[in-house]
Design a protein around this motif. Structure first.
Motif, PDB file in Angstrom:
ATOM      1  N   ASP A  63     -17.609  20.186 -22.547  1.00  0.00           N
ATOM      2  CA  ASP A  63     -17.339  20.812 -23.645  1.00  0.00           C
ATOM      3  C   ASP A  63     -17.537  20.122 -24.623  1.00  0.00           C
ATOM      4  O   ASP A  63     -17.507  18.797 -25.026  1.00  0.00           O
ATOM      5  CB  ASP A  63     -15.860  21.141 -23.613  1.00  0.00           C
ATOM      6  N   GLU A  64     -17.940  20.691 -25.964  1.00  0.00           N
ATOM      7  CA  GLU A  64     -18.310  20.095 -27.211  1.00  0.00           C
ATOM      8  C   GLU A  64     -16.873  19.521 -27.978  1.00  0.00           C
ATOM      9  O   GLU A  64     -15.897  20.152 -27.861  1.00  0.00           O
ATOM     10  CB  GLU A  64     -19.056  20.986 -28.071  1.00  0.00           C
TER      11      GLU A  64
ATOM     12  N   CYS B 174     -14.957  17.287 -27.133  1.00  0.00           N
ATOM     13  CA  CYS B 174     -13.972  16.959 -26.235  1.00  0.00           C
ATOM     14  C   CYS B 174     -13.884  15.438 -25.767  1.00  0.00           C
ATOM     15  O   CYS B 174     -14.900  14.957 -25.518  1.00  0.00           O
ATOM     16  CB  CYS B 174     -13.864  17.561 -24.683  1.00  0.00           C
TER      17      CYS B 174
ATOM     18  N   GLY C  33      -6.856  20.503 -21.873  1.00  0.00           N
ATOM     19  CA  GLY C  33      -7.578  21.529 -20.926  1.00  0.00           C
ATOM     20  C   GLY C  33      -9.278  21.650 -21.142  1.00  0.00           C
ATOM     21  O   GLY C  33      -9.848  22.338 -20.427  1.00  0.00           O
ATOM     22  N   CYS C  34      -9.781  20.763 -21.847  1.00  0.00           N
ATOM     23  CA  CYS C  34     -11.337  20.593 -21.907  1.00  0.00           C
ATOM     24  C   CYS C  34     -11.751  19.614 -20.966  1.00  0.00           C
ATOM     25  O   CYS C  34     -11.051  18.774 -20.514  1.00  0.00           O
ATOM     26  CB  CYS C  34     -11.795  20.346 -23.427  1.00  0.00           C
ATOM     27  N   THR C  35     -12.831  19.685 -20.701  1.00  0.00           N
ATOM     28  CA  THR C  35     -13.873  18.801 -19.915  1.00  0.00           C
ATOM     29  C   THR C  35     -14.923  17.848 -20.613  1.00  0.00           C
ATOM     30  O   THR C  35     -15.599  18.391 -21.341  1.00  0.00           O
ATOM     31  CB  THR C  35     -14.455  19.568 -18.600  1.00  0.00           C
TER      32      THR C  35
ATOM     33  N   CYS D 179     -11.664  12.097 -24.201  1.00  0.00           N
ATOM     34  CA  CYS D 179     -10.929  11.575 -23.094  1.00  0.00           C
ATOM     35  C   CYS D 179     -10.044  10.620 -23.693  1.00  0.00           C
ATOM     36  O   CYS D 179     -10.294   9.637 -24.525  1.00  0.00           O
ATOM     37  CB  CYS D 179     -11.564  11.126 -21.900  1.00  0.00           C
TER      38      CYS D 179
ATOM     39  N   SER E 176      -7.224  14.740 -21.680  1.00  0.00           N
ATOM     40  CA  SER E 176      -8.216  14.850 -22.767  1.00  0.00           C
ATOM     41  C   SER E 176      -7.646  15.494 -23.966  1.00  0.00           C
ATOM     42  O   SER E 176      -6.524  16.006 -24.021  1.00  0.00           O
ATOM     43  CB  SER E 176      -9.491  15.690 -22.283  1.00  0.00           C
TER      44      SER E 176
END
Length: 138
Positions: free
Chosen positions: A125-126, A128, A119-121, A130, A115
């Motif tokens: 998470d705003e 973010c 480390g963001c989901t 993929c 991503s």
């Protein structure tokens, strides 16, 4: 984003349910107006008198094919062509709901390997996004 889309789906479904016509299961009571005000009276007609009246009306009638043809032609001419506004709204709401569901499934249905930023989901998470999804082997 998932919260917004699920909220929109819920709102659209509630609107569709509220726009559906309510089925009337029971007859409304008769309202009799008098000088003292209107009162609601629920009268149950007697079955024998109703059947007698229906038999009397049926025996008095004669069939006229010319009048029946005219009535049939008039009823066909008066029928609306196309969909009513309510049907259009229901179909549009269903289409929007399906599109939102497909969007959510496509966007969040796959697992993300890499991503941006690291480390963001995605979906939690705003900002973010993929960059690479996990490949599915059939």
């Amino acid at each position: 984003m998932l919260k917004k889309s699920s909220t929109l789906v819920v709102i659209c479904s509630l609107l569709i349910l509220n726009l559906a016509p309510a089925a009337l299961a029971q007859a409304e009571p008769k309202v009799i107006e008098s000088s003292q005000g209107s009162t609601a009276i629920s009268e149950k007609p007697e079955l024998k008198t109703l059947i007698a009246n229906a038999d009397k009306k049926a025996s008095d009638r004669t069939f006229d094919p010319v009048a029946a043809d005219k009535t049939h032609e008039r009823s066909q001419a008066q029928q609306k062509k196309g969909w009513s506004t309510q049907k259009k709204l229901i179909v549009a709401g269903v289409i929007v709901g399906i599109a939102a569901l497909v969007f959510v499934l496509v966007k969040y249905g796959k697992d993300c390997i890499r991503s941006s930023p690291a480390g963001c989901t995605p979906g939690v998470d705003e900002f973010c996004t993929c960059e690479e999804y996990e490949r599915r082997n059939p």
